[in-house]
Design an enzyme around this catalytic site. Structure first.
Site, PDB file in Angstrom:
ATOM      1  N   GLY A   1       0.818  -1.213   0.000  1.00 49.47           N
ATOM      2  CA  GLY A   1       0.000   0.000   0.000  1.00 49.47           C
ATOM      3  C   GLY A   1       0.849   1.258   0.000  1.00 49.47           C
TER       4      GLY A   1
ATOM      5  N   ASP B   1      -3.253   8.352  17.641  1.00 42.69           N
ATOM      6  CA  ASP B   1      -3.885   8.201  16.322  1.00 42.69           C
ATOM      7  C   ASP B   1      -4.667   6.893  16.225  1.00 42.69           C
ATOM      8  OD1 ASP B   1      -4.520   9.215  13.839  1.00 42.69           O
ATOM      9  OD2 ASP B   1      -2.701   8.483  12.843  1.00 42.69           O
TER      10      ASP B   1
END
Length: 265
Positions: free
Chosen positions: A18, A124
């Site tokens: 990715g 996060d």
């Protein structure tokens, strides 16, 4: 961009997994045939500045410092790259059914509590940073991407001048410019829980400012009013985990997820 069969240090590239905003992640194997395949994260050439090099190294060091069965395992790093555990099942949004998603959330809550006990805040927490093993029973859910993680000890010494956050999951105190804490991760986990169980985050806005305003001022939605499988207890548990004041939230992420699981079960 590296291609299959290209050499990268001691590794050979198998293919691309990715792309992120600053890096590409490849599947790779050791040239000498040592060990299992790895995920190799390599900064793009035009992002190899001091900021991104430091951030990548922080990602490596924080994840390695907080070793846990449900935290991504780091193997080694170099200038502009790191080699880590290869997790093949995609993100937690790929898990079918509420039961598996609740199991994944409990595992991530355990990982976060462990991280917090070591004085680290992830900063996060969101579905895209929760990867899952294939098959799920092999390793469960794995917390990844410590690129903006913070050490509470460091923050006590250095005044925070800039806070990075993913807005759909950002706690009110973070949006106010205060240093993130374990309670901020809990708030993000609560937003993540809602998304994994209902399909969308608690607050949505057409603009960044409207989303920020919702986190700061809007009441937490009451899901029992429009989802027949959600009991009222879910609403009150969620409201506490997403309290505007961090002091009013649960003492641990595991306590929150345990109560949510019990309420739905």
């Amino acid at each position: 961009m590296l291609k299959p069969m290209d050499a990268f240090g001691d590794y050979v590239i198998d293919g691309v997994i990715g792309h992120g905003g600053t890096a590409t992640v490849y599947q790779a194997h050791h040239a000498a045939g040592l060990g299992e395949p790895v995920a190799l994260k390599v900064l793009d050439e035009h992002h190899r500045d001091a900021f991104n090099l430091t951030r990548l190294q922080r990602e490596f060091e924080f994840a390695r410092r907080t070793a846990h069965p449900h935290v991504v395992t780091m193997y080694e790093s170099g200038p502009g790259w790191l080699a880590m555990q290869l997790i093949r099942g995609g993100t937690a949004t790929n898990l079918p059914g509420r039961d598996l998603r609740l199991t994944a959330l409990a595992q991530i809550a355990s990982a976060l509590d462990h991280v917090h006990a070591l004085g680290v805040v992830h900063c996060d927490v969101k579905p895209s940073n929760i990867l899952v093993s294939e098959p799920f029973s092999a390793g469960g859910a794995i917390l990844t991407d410590f690129g903006i993680a913070r050490s509470l000890a460091e923050d006590a010494k250095n005044r925070l001048t800039h806070v990075e956050a993913s807005l759909p999951y950002a706690a009110p105190e973070v949006l106010h410019g205060h240093s993130p804490s374990a309670a901020s991760d809990e708030y993000a986990l609560a937003c993540t829980t809602v998304e994994l169980l209902t399909g969308s985050t608690p607050f949505n806005g057409h603009t960044s400012m409207s989303l920020v305003n919702a986190h700061l001022n809007s009441p937490v939605p009451k899901y029992s009013r429009h989802l027949d499988w959600v009991p009222r207890a879910f609403d009150s548990i969620l409201a506490k985990a997403m309290a505007k004041s961090p002091d009013l939230r649960y003492q641990s992420c595991s306590e929150f997820i345990s109560l949510i699981t019990r309420a739905i079960g």
